[in-house]
Write a protein that holds these residues in place. Structure first.
Motif, PDB file in Angstrom:
ATOM      1  N   SER A   1       3.243  13.338 -35.000  1.00 17.08           N
ATOM      2  CA  SER A   1       2.063  12.628 -34.507  1.00 17.08           C
ATOM      3  C   SER A   1       1.277  13.487 -33.522  1.00 17.08           C
ATOM      4  N   ALA A   2       1.979  14.149 -32.596  1.00 20.31           N
ATOM      5  CA  ALA A   2       1.315  15.005 -31.609  1.00 20.31           C
ATOM      6  C   ALA A   2       0.601  16.165 -32.280  1.00 20.31           C
ATOM      7  N   ALA A   3       1.249  16.778 -33.291  1.00 18.98           N
ATOM      8  CA  ALA A   3       0.632  17.894 -34.012  1.00 18.98           C
ATOM      9  C   ALA A   3      -0.648  17.444 -34.712  1.00 18.98           C
ATOM     10  N   ALA A   4      -0.643  16.214 -35.222  1.00 17.24           N
ATOM     11  CA  ALA A   4      -1.836  15.691 -35.888  1.00 17.24           C
ATOM     12  C   ALA A   4      -2.998  15.558 -34.900  1.00 17.24           C
TER      13      ALA A   4
ATOM     14  N   PHE B   1       3.255  17.124 -27.633  1.00 18.51           N
ATOM     15  CA  PHE B   1       4.149  17.917 -28.474  1.00 18.51           C
ATOM     16  C   PHE B   1       5.248  18.572 -27.636  1.00 18.51           C
ATOM     17  N   LEU B   2       4.871  19.120 -26.482  1.00 22.29           N
ATOM     18  CA  LEU B   2       5.848  19.814 -25.633  1.00 22.29           C
ATOM     19  C   LEU B   2       6.839  18.846 -24.991  1.00 22.29           C
ATOM     20  N   MET B   3       6.393  17.646 -24.694  1.00 23.24           N
ATOM     21  CA  MET B   3       7.246  16.680 -24.004  1.00 23.24           C
ATOM     22  C   MET B   3       8.034  15.780 -24.956  1.00 23.24           C
ATOM     23  N   ALA B   4       7.698  15.796 -26.235  1.00 27.16           N
ATOM     24  CA  ALA B   4       8.377  14.924 -27.201  1.00 27.16           C
ATOM     25  C   ALA B   4       9.889  15.122 -27.245  1.00 27.16           C
ATOM     26  N   PRO B   5      10.410  16.358 -27.245  1.00 26.41           N
ATOM     27  CA  PRO B   5      11.869  16.521 -27.303  1.00 26.41           C
ATOM     28  C   PRO B   5      12.610  15.944 -26.101  1.00 26.41           C
ATOM     29  N   PHE B   6      11.874  15.633 -25.034  1.00 26.28           N
ATOM     30  CA  PHE B   6      12.497  15.039 -23.842  1.00 26.28           C
ATOM     31  C   PHE B   6      12.306  13.526 -23.795  1.00 26.28           C
TER      32      PHE B   6
ATOM     33  N   THR C   1      16.903   7.414 -20.965  1.00 27.63           N
ATOM     34  CA  THR C   1      15.799   6.580 -20.486  1.00 27.63           C
ATOM     35  C   THR C   1      15.081   7.255 -19.326  1.00 27.63           C
ATOM     36  N   ALA C   2      15.844   7.797 -18.370  1.00 24.90           N
ATOM     37  CA  ALA C   2      15.250   8.510 -17.233  1.00 24.90           C
ATOM     38  C   ALA C   2      14.481   9.743 -17.712  1.00 24.90           C
ATOM     39  N   SER C   3      14.989  10.407 -18.757  1.00 19.86           N
ATOM     40  CA  SER C   3      14.305  11.568 -19.308  1.00 19.86           C
ATOM     41  C   SER C   3      12.973  11.162 -19.935  1.00 19.86           C
ATOM     42  N   TRP C   4      12.943  10.009 -20.603  1.00 22.33           N
ATOM     43  CA  TRP C   4      11.708   9.484 -21.183  1.00 22.33           C
ATOM     44  C   TRP C   4      10.685   9.250 -20.070  1.00 22.33           C
ATOM     45  N   VAL C   5      11.114   8.613 -18.986  1.00 22.15           N
ATOM     46  CA  VAL C   5      10.225   8.363 -17.848  1.00 22.15           C
ATOM     47  C   VAL C   5       9.715   9.686 -17.285  1.00 22.15           C
ATOM     48  N   TRP C   6      10.623  10.646 -17.133  1.00 26.93           N
ATOM     49  CA  TRP C   6      10.247  11.957 -16.596  1.00 26.93           C
ATOM     50  C   TRP C   6       9.211  12.630 -17.495  1.00 26.93           C
ATOM     51  N   ALA C   7       9.479  12.652 -18.795  1.00 30.99           N
ATOM     52  CA  ALA C   7       8.623  13.379 -19.737  1.00 30.99           C
ATOM     53  C   ALA C   7       7.219  12.793 -19.803  1.00 30.99           C
ATOM     54  N   VAL C   8       7.135  11.473 -19.937  1.00 28.44           N
ATOM     55  CA  VAL C   8       5.817  10.868 -20.091  1.00 28.44           C
ATOM     56  C   VAL C   8       5.043  10.916 -18.781  1.00 28.44           C
ATOM     57  N   SER C   9       5.718  10.770 -17.640  1.00 30.68           N
ATOM     58  CA  SER C   9       5.036  10.785 -16.344  1.00 30.68           C
ATOM     59  C   SER C   9       4.559  12.189 -15.980  1.00 30.68           C
ATOM     60  N   ILE C  10       5.432  13.174 -16.142  1.00 30.46           N
ATOM     61  CA  ILE C  10       5.054  14.560 -15.834  1.00 30.46           C
ATOM     62  C   ILE C  10       3.951  15.033 -16.782  1.00 30.46           C
ATOM     63  N   GLY C  11       4.090  14.712 -18.058  1.00 31.92           N
ATOM     64  CA  GLY C  11       3.078  15.116 -19.036  1.00 31.92           C
ATOM     65  C   GLY C  11       1.721  14.511 -18.749  1.00 31.92           C
ATOM     66  N   VAL C  12       1.705  13.209 -18.475  1.00 29.48           N
ATOM     67  CA  VAL C  12       0.458  12.520 -18.138  1.00 29.48           C
ATOM     68  C   VAL C  12      -0.143  13.107 -16.862  1.00 29.48           C
ATOM     69  N   GLY C  13       0.714  13.334 -15.863  1.00 31.60           N
ATOM     70  CA  GLY C  13       0.232  13.850 -14.589  1.00 31.60           C
ATOM     71  C   GLY C  13      -0.398  15.226 -14.711  1.00 31.60           C
TER      72      GLY C  13
ATOM     73  N   VAL D   1      -8.531  15.718 -26.524  1.00 37.62           N
ATOM     74  CA  VAL D   1      -7.581  15.377 -27.593  1.00 37.62           C
ATOM     75  C   VAL D   1      -6.605  16.534 -27.816  1.00 37.62           C
ATOM     76  N   SER D   2      -7.120  17.752 -27.784  1.00 38.04           N
ATOM     77  CA  SER D   2      -6.263  18.924 -28.020  1.00 38.04           C
ATOM     78  C   SER D   2      -5.236  19.102 -26.915  1.00 38.04           C
ATOM     79  N   VAL D   3      -5.689  19.006 -25.652  1.00 40.19           N
ATOM     80  CA  VAL D   3      -4.784  19.224 -24.515  1.00 40.19           C
ATOM     81  C   VAL D   3      -3.709  18.154 -24.462  1.00 40.19           C
ATOM     82  N   THR D   4      -4.093  16.887 -24.605  1.00 37.50           N
ATOM     83  CA  THR D   4      -3.093  15.813 -24.571  1.00 37.50           C
ATOM     84  C   THR D   4      -2.174  15.886 -25.783  1.00 37.50           C
ATOM     85  N   GLY D   5      -2.710  16.344 -26.924  1.00 40.35           N
ATOM     86  CA  GLY D   5      -1.870  16.519 -28.109  1.00 40.35           C
ATOM     87  C   GLY D   5      -0.819  17.602 -27.906  1.00 40.35           C
ATOM     88  N   VAL D   6      -1.229  18.732 -27.315  1.00 38.42           N
ATOM     89  CA  VAL D   6      -0.268  19.804 -27.017  1.00 38.42           C
ATOM     90  C   VAL D   6       0.767  19.322 -26.008  1.00 38.42           C
ATOM     91  N   GLY D   7       0.288  18.606 -24.979  1.00 34.56           N
ATOM     92  CA  GLY D   7       1.224  18.077 -23.975  1.00 34.56           C
ATOM     93  C   GLY D   7       2.235  17.128 -24.584  1.00 34.56           C
TER      94      GLY D   7
END
Length: 403
Positions: free
Chosen positions: A108-111, A263-268, A51-63, A255-261
């Protein structure tokens, strides 16, 4: 607006208002919708570490994505996690294994990367009339304006204090109205002992990698709905928010930048992040800064605040969520009043499209929910249909046949 500006001079006042706008957007996002992430994590049976990893991934990626895009384009490009997707995952994560969900996030991110690189998204957005776009935004934001005053029934002292402070400062010094309600509201909550911070402990989040697995079930039940919900519920209204306030950056790079982000953060653990809609409106309008060329600072500030929350995992997210619901809804509603007003004005200016715009506004405000697709999509669809039927050209004519 899309030109890269190397250096802009200004005094501290040029930074104060957009920085606070960025902070408010972050507070509203965490305080208003982040509970859905915790609910989805609970449904999936995730450990505190995941759960903490999910918070980390989405917050860091968005930031990082929001900061980078705002800095490069010098526009307030606010990114956020997909709120309707998080609501969808509260149900969906109970039906697939977590590793399969991670695989679905990647698909989804790749799309979205493909959608951005192809330029299709930009072409779709350009087909939407400006009056319909403004009406859609006004309809989406209407519920937040209503909740600002509905709080009087739930928490009269707090809601009335915030509203009165807002009106007084609007009369005395309009630029500081939002600053005042945020500051004085927090002071009131502290003195009223309505913030329980005794259980909060600072601690750095540790990302946890989860190897993805893929299944047809996860693709159909998670990846496809996640893509459609995020596209219609976040990307489309989010881009229209920027357009409504005069920012014309191409949608494709966003769309491209957030999609790549994503994709990179999904495994976390990150499910999806994208351009923001509701919280973006706090940073793109006059409330952030009178000069549109200064509002990009709000995007950079929001990115920094998101990164700080991500570094400390669930701790700071829990801090924002500790704020009373009435404080969050009233703060958001008052901060969005200017945007709601200007959107309605833009939507109803042209007499030829006024009725179609009004239909779009009402349909969007109704927040129709069908087939797990957000109300923004249905509001836009109904509005475009009304615009076509009322204003489109038809070759068919009734002619009187000779007897």
């Amino acid at each position: 607006m899309g030109e890269l500006v190397v250096r802009e001079k200004g005094n501290w006042k040029d930074f104060l208002h957009p920085v606070l706008a960025g902070l408010i957007s972050v507070i509203v996002n965490y305080g208003g919708t982040f509970v859905l992430v915790f609910q989805a994590a609970k449904v999936a049976g995730l450990s505190p570490e995941l759960t903490a990893s999910w918070v980390w991934a989405v917050s860091i990626g968005v930031g990082i994505t929001g900061l980078a895009l705002s800095w490069y384009y010098r526009e307030p490009i606010i990114t956020a996690w997909s709120t309707p997707a998080a609501a969808f995952l509260v149900v969906a994560l109970g039906q697939v294994a977590y590793s399969e969900a991670i695989g679905a996030y990647l698909i989804s991110a790749a799309a979205f990367v493909i959608l951005g690189v192809s330029g299709c998204f930009d072409r779709i957005i350009k087909l939407i009339p400006s009056s319909i776009a403004s009406a859609l935004l006004a309809g989406i934001l209407l519920q937040f304006g209503i909740k600002a005053f509905a709080g009087i029934s739930l928490d009269p002292s707090l809601a009335c204090l915030l509203i009165v402070v807002y009106l007084v400062f609007k009369r005395l010094n309009a630029r500081y109205a939002i600053v005042a309600i945020l500051s004085l509201g927090c002071v009131y909550l502290i003195f009223a002992q309505r913030l329980d911070l005794s259980q909060l402990k600072l601690g750095l989040a540790v990302p946890v990698f989860t190897a993805p697995t893929f299944s047809l079930n996860a693709v159909l039940s998670v990846a496809v709905p996640l893509f459609l919900i995020t596209l219609t519920g976040q990307y489309m209204p989010g881009i229209l928010v920027l357009r409504n306030d005069g920012f014309n950056t191409n949608a494709s790079p966003i769309v491209s930048v957030t999609g790549v982000g994503s994709f990179l953060m999904a495994p976390f653990g990150s499910h999806a992040f994208n351009i923001a809609a509701i919280t973006a409106a706090i940073c793109t309008g006059k409330e952030a800064h009178e000069n549109p060329r200064k509002r990009w600072i709000a995007g950079v500030a929001a990115g920094i605040f998101y990164i700080l929350v991500g570094l400390f995992g669930v701790t700071l997210a829990a801090l924002f969520m500790a704020l009373p619901a009435t404080f969050i809804t009233t703060l958001a509603g008052l901060a969005l009043l200017g945007t709601i007003g200007s959107s309605l004005t833009n939507a109803l200016t042209e007499s030829s499209s006024r009725e179609a715009a009004l239909i779009t506004f009402l349909a969007s405000a109704a927040n129709i929910q069908l087939f797990n697709i957000s109300g923004a999509f249905w509001g836009l669809l109904i509005g475009l249909l009304a615009h076509m039927l009322l204003n489109g050209r038809f070759s068919y004519r009734l002619t009187k046949q000779p007897s």
